[in-house]
Motif scaffolding. Structure first.
Motif, PDB file in Angstrom:
ATOM      1  N   ALA A  58      44.553  22.617  45.318  1.00  0.00           N
ATOM      2  CA  ALA A  58      45.620  23.197  44.497  1.00  0.00           C
ATOM      3  C   ALA A  58      46.259  22.136  43.607  1.00  0.00           C
ATOM      4  O   ALA A  58      46.520  22.370  42.416  1.00  0.00           O
ATOM      5  CB  ALA A  58      46.669  23.844  45.400  1.00  0.00           C
ATOM      6  N   GLN A  59      46.515  20.963  44.177  1.00  0.00           N
ATOM      7  CA  GLN A  59      47.135  19.890  43.399  1.00  0.00           C
ATOM      8  C   GLN A  59      46.235  19.442  42.253  1.00  0.00           C
ATOM      9  O   GLN A  59      46.687  19.292  41.116  1.00  0.00           O
ATOM     10  CB  GLN A  59      47.441  18.705  44.313  1.00  0.00           C
ATOM     11  N   LEU A  60      44.960  19.230  42.560  1.00  0.00           N
ATOM     12  CA  LEU A  60      44.033  18.756  41.537  1.00  0.00           C
ATOM     13  C   LEU A  60      43.787  19.811  40.460  1.00  0.00           C
ATOM     14  O   LEU A  60      43.557  19.476  39.290  1.00  0.00           O
ATOM     15  CB  LEU A  60      42.708  18.354  42.190  1.00  0.00           C
ATOM     16  N   ALA A  61      43.814  21.093  40.836  1.00  0.00           N
ATOM     17  CA  ALA A  61      43.568  22.166  39.879  1.00  0.00           C
ATOM     18  C   ALA A  61      44.825  22.580  39.133  1.00  0.00           C
ATOM     19  O   ALA A  61      44.744  23.343  38.165  1.00  0.00           O
ATOM     20  CB  ALA A  61      42.970  23.376  40.599  1.00  0.00           C
ATOM     21  N   GLY A  62      45.970  22.094  39.587  1.00  0.00           N
ATOM     22  CA  GLY A  62      47.220  22.431  38.907  1.00  0.00           C
ATOM     23  C   GLY A  62      47.711  23.835  39.194  1.00  0.00           C
ATOM     24  O   GLY A  62      48.288  24.493  38.324  1.00  0.00           O
ATOM     25  N   VAL A  63      47.458  24.330  40.433  1.00  0.00           N
ATOM     26  CA  VAL A  63      47.941  25.659  40.805  1.00  0.00           C
ATOM     27  C   VAL A  63      48.794  25.536  42.065  1.00  0.00           C
ATOM     28  O   VAL A  63      48.788  24.514  42.748  1.00  0.00           O
ATOM     29  CB  VAL A  63      46.763  26.631  41.064  1.00  0.00           C
ATOM     30  N   GLY A  64      49.516  26.599  42.384  1.00  0.00           N
ATOM     31  CA  GLY A  64      50.363  26.586  43.565  1.00  0.00           C
ATOM     32  C   GLY A  64      49.548  26.637  44.844  1.00  0.00           C
ATOM     33  O   GLY A  64      48.514  27.301  44.912  1.00  0.00           O
ATOM     34  N   VAL A  65      50.032  25.940  45.873  1.00  0.00           N
ATOM     35  CA  VAL A  65      49.324  25.915  47.152  1.00  0.00           C
ATOM     36  C   VAL A  65      49.249  27.319  47.750  1.00  0.00           C
ATOM     37  O   VAL A  65      48.200  27.753  48.242  1.00  0.00           O
ATOM     38  CB  VAL A  65      50.013  24.952  48.139  1.00  0.00           C
ATOM     39  N   THR A  66      50.362  28.034  47.721  1.00  0.00           N
ATOM     40  CA  THR A  66      50.381  29.386  48.284  1.00  0.00           C
ATOM     41  C   THR A  66      49.403  30.286  47.545  1.00  0.00           C
ATOM     42  O   THR A  66      48.645  31.052  48.165  1.00  0.00           O
ATOM     43  CB  THR A  66      51.796  29.974  48.217  1.00  0.00           C
ATOM     44  N   TRP A  67      49.414  30.197  46.226  1.00  0.00           N
ATOM     45  CA  TRP A  67      48.517  31.043  45.430  1.00  0.00           C
ATOM     46  C   TRP A  67      47.061  30.734  45.756  1.00  0.00           C
ATOM     47  O   TRP A  67      46.251  31.653  45.951  1.00  0.00           O
ATOM     48  CB  TRP A  67      48.789  30.811  43.944  1.00  0.00           C
ATOM     49  N   TYR A  68      46.706  29.449  45.832  1.00  0.00           N
ATOM     50  CA  TYR A  68      45.310  29.098  46.138  1.00  0.00           C
ATOM     51  C   TYR A  68      44.949  29.543  47.558  1.00  0.00           C
ATOM     52  O   TYR A  68      43.834  30.023  47.800  1.00  0.00           O
ATOM     53  CB  TYR A  68      45.070  27.598  45.992  1.00  0.00           C
ATOM     54  N   THR A  69      45.888  29.416  48.493  1.00  0.00           N
ATOM     55  CA  THR A  69      45.630  29.868  49.861  1.00  0.00           C
ATOM     56  C   THR A  69      45.336  31.359  49.880  1.00  0.00           C
ATOM     57  O   THR A  69      44.412  31.823  50.565  1.00  0.00           O
ATOM     58  CB  THR A  69      46.834  29.547  50.760  1.00  0.00           C
ATOM     59  N   TRP A  70      46.121  32.120  49.160  1.00  0.00           N
ATOM     60  CA  TRP A  70      45.874  33.562  49.085  1.00  0.00           C
ATOM     61  C   TRP A  70      44.497  33.853  48.489  1.00  0.00           C
ATOM     62  O   TRP A  70      43.806  34.763  48.935  1.00  0.00           O
ATOM     63  CB  TRP A  70      46.959  34.225  48.243  1.00  0.00           C
ATOM     64  N   LEU A  71      44.113  33.062  47.489  1.00  0.00           N
ATOM     65  CA  LEU A  71      42.804  33.265  46.865  1.00  0.00           C
ATOM     66  C   LEU A  71      41.688  33.041  47.887  1.00  0.00           C
ATOM     67  O   LEU A  71      40.739  33.818  47.966  1.00  0.00           O
ATOM     68  CB  LEU A  71      42.638  32.307  45.679  1.00  0.00           C
ATOM     69  N   GLU A  72      41.837  31.987  48.698  1.00  0.00           N
ATOM     70  CA  GLU A  72      40.835  31.699  49.727  1.00  0.00           C
ATOM     71  C   GLU A  72      40.881  32.699  50.875  1.00  0.00           C
ATOM     72  O   GLU A  72      39.922  32.829  51.625  1.00  0.00           O
ATOM     73  CB  GLU A  72      41.031  30.282  50.275  1.00  0.00           C
ATOM     74  N   GLN A  73      41.999  33.373  51.020  1.00  0.00           N
ATOM     75  CA  GLN A  73      42.108  34.378  52.077  1.00  0.00           C
ATOM     76  C   GLN A  73      41.616  35.750  51.619  1.00  0.00           C
ATOM     77  O   GLN A  73      41.637  36.702  52.400  1.00  0.00           O
ATOM     78  CB  GLN A  73      43.560  34.470  52.554  1.00  0.00           C
ATOM     79  N   GLY A  74      41.197  35.844  50.370  1.00  0.00           N
ATOM     80  CA  GLY A  74      40.685  37.103  49.853  1.00  0.00           C
ATOM     81  C   GLY A  74      41.745  38.130  49.559  1.00  0.00           C
ATOM     82  O   GLY A  74      41.463  39.333  49.532  1.00  0.00           O
ATOM     83  N   ARG A  75      42.969  37.668  49.323  1.00  0.00           N
ATOM     84  CA  ARG A  75      44.033  38.624  49.016  1.00  0.00           C
ATOM     85  C   ARG A  75      43.855  39.170  47.596  1.00  0.00           C
ATOM     86  O   ARG A  75      43.280  38.505  46.732  1.00  0.00           O
ATOM     87  CB  ARG A  75      45.397  37.964  49.155  1.00  0.00           C
ATOM     88  N   PRO A  76      44.371  40.379  47.309  1.00  0.00           N
ATOM     89  CA  PRO A  76      44.191  41.011  45.995  1.00  0.00           C
ATOM     90  C   PRO A  76      45.117  40.419  44.931  1.00  0.00           C
ATOM     91  O   PRO A  76      46.133  41.004  44.557  1.00  0.00           O
ATOM     92  CB  PRO A  76      44.535  42.484  46.271  1.00  0.00           C
ATOM     93  N   ILE A  77      44.780  39.234  44.458  1.00  0.00           N
ATOM     94  CA  ILE A  77      45.551  38.586  43.402  1.00  0.00           C
ATOM     95  C   ILE A  77      44.638  38.363  42.209  1.00  0.00           C
ATOM     96  O   ILE A  77      43.412  38.284  42.343  1.00  0.00           O
ATOM     97  CB  ILE A  77      46.154  37.246  43.862  1.00  0.00           C
ATOM     98  N   ASN A  78      45.241  38.266  41.035  1.00  0.00           N
ATOM     99  CA  ASN A  78      44.470  38.058  39.811  1.00  0.00           C
ATOM    100  C   ASN A  78      44.458  36.582  39.442  1.00  0.00           C
ATOM    101  O   ASN A  78      45.425  35.861  39.662  1.00  0.00           O
ATOM    102  CB  ASN A  78      45.064  38.869  38.659  1.00  0.00           C
ATOM    103  N   ALA A  79      43.352  36.153  38.856  1.00  0.00           N
ATOM    104  CA  ALA A  79      43.215  34.761  38.412  1.00  0.00           C
ATOM    105  C   ALA A  79      42.756  34.741  36.968  1.00  0.00           C
ATOM    106  O   ALA A  79      41.866  35.505  36.575  1.00  0.00           O
ATOM    107  CB  ALA A  79      42.208  34.021  39.296  1.00  0.00           C
ATOM    108  N   SER A  80      43.372  33.868  36.178  1.00  0.00           N
ATOM    109  CA  SER A  80      42.999  33.770  34.769  1.00  0.00           C
ATOM    110  C   SER A  80      41.744  32.926  34.596  1.00  0.00           C
ATOM    111  O   SER A  80      41.329  32.181  35.494  1.00  0.00           O
ATOM    112  CB  SER A  80      44.141  33.153  33.959  1.00  0.00           C
TER     113      SER A  80
END
Length: 306
Positions: A58-80
């Motif tokens: 998350a730090q290296l990609a410049g995104v929030g830790v919580t948001w990246y965690t949700w992405l890895e957990q397969g939660r229904p979030i959108n990514a640009s």
């Protein structure tokens, strides 16, 4: 919410769930492959996994830790597109892996430039083995990715001259006196129709939109034909080219799909008569000859089209 609305949303959410699960598994697997040393970070102590931690990605990609965690957990979030690209670069994904990540994230894969296209040495060996048949690999935008010596002998201005290494650009913009395409009026409409069919898969992508915009500005012929909204597929075509050193050559152009290179095709030119075959052989034996017998001022396009 009405029953109609509910019915329309259920298939979408159901079909997206397996994709999100696959996305989560893919990110975890690729994160485990990248060590801190790979990205210039100290290894640290007491690591439970061999790769990067979620917070490090998350730090290296410049995104929030919580948001990246949700992405890895397969939660229904959108990514640009920008965020997925940043994550892909952080995880050091190759071109095929990046395209896979984009699809799992519900995005269209980025169209690659000619120089960035993945290419295996074995395919270059196939191209070389097909010589003296002029052969090249292009993408759906007509960027020329790789070629053999026979192709270079036939079209040196297209490959070595200034400007874009793109056969449609050369065909549409080179002046008639320098245009190698003798039957250009018959083939240019077909090429543009094939381009529009490919464009339908990439509408809105910057690299495609810039290319179309530049062609519209550079070629009145392209602008006129593009406005007709014709679409077509690749097919075997008869093409006539000319070279100042040998004259005209009649060739049959056949297209073949290329496994492992997205939207790529191999075009093989076969001489249609013995005279054309001999002229190609002569050009290969005498490389570097000028395509045309005159020179334009620096502001004019010169070279050779396909």
């Amino acid at each position: 919410m009405s029953l109609t609305d509910a019915a329309s949303k259920t298939p979408r959410s159901t079909s997206a769930a397996p994709r999100r699960t696959e996305l989560a598994a893919f990110l975890k697997a690729r994160r485990a492959r990248v060590t801190p040393e790979d990205v210039g970070m100290p290894p640290g102590l007491r690591r439970r996994t061999p790769g990067l931690r979620r917070e490090e990605v998350a730090q290296l990609a410049g995104v929030g830790v919580t948001w990246y965690t949700w992405l890895e957990q397969g939660r229904p979030i959108n990514a640009s597109e920008q965020v997925i690209t940043s994550i892909a670069r952080t995880l050091k994904l190759g071109a095929v892996e990046m395209a896979h990540l984009f699809r799992l994230a519900g995005l269209e894969p980025l169209q690659q430039s000619a120089d960035d296209c993945p290419f295996v040495p074995e395919l270059q060996g196939v191209l070389d083995a097909l010589s003296p048949l002029p052969t090249a690999v292009s993408n759906s935008r007509y960027d020329i990715l790789r070629w053999n010596s026979a192709y270079e002998a036939l079209f040196p201005g297209l490959l070595l001259g200034p400007g874009r290494r793109n056969s449609l650009w050369a065909t549409a913009t080179f002046p008639e006196c320098c245009n190698a395409f003798v039957n250009r009026d018959q083939e240019l409409p077909r090429m543009i129709a094939v381009l529009r069919a490919g464009y339908g898969r990439h509408v809105g992508e910057p690299y495609w939109e810039d290319f179309i915009r530049d062609l519209l500005a550079a070629s009145p012929d392209f602008a006129r034909l593009w406005a007709q909204q014709d679409v077509a597929a690749f097919s075997i075509r008869q093409k006539v080219f000319r070279h100042a050193a040998v004259g005209e050559m009649r060739l049959s152009a056949a297209n073949f799909g290329v496994t492992g290179v997205p939207e790529a095709r191999m075009v093989v030119y076969t001489p249609m008569d013995e005279e054309s075959r001999e002229r190609i052989a002569w050009l290969m034996a005498n490389p570097g000859l000028p395509v045309v017998d005159h020179v334009h001022p620096p502001t004019a396009g010169t070279g050779l089209s396909r």
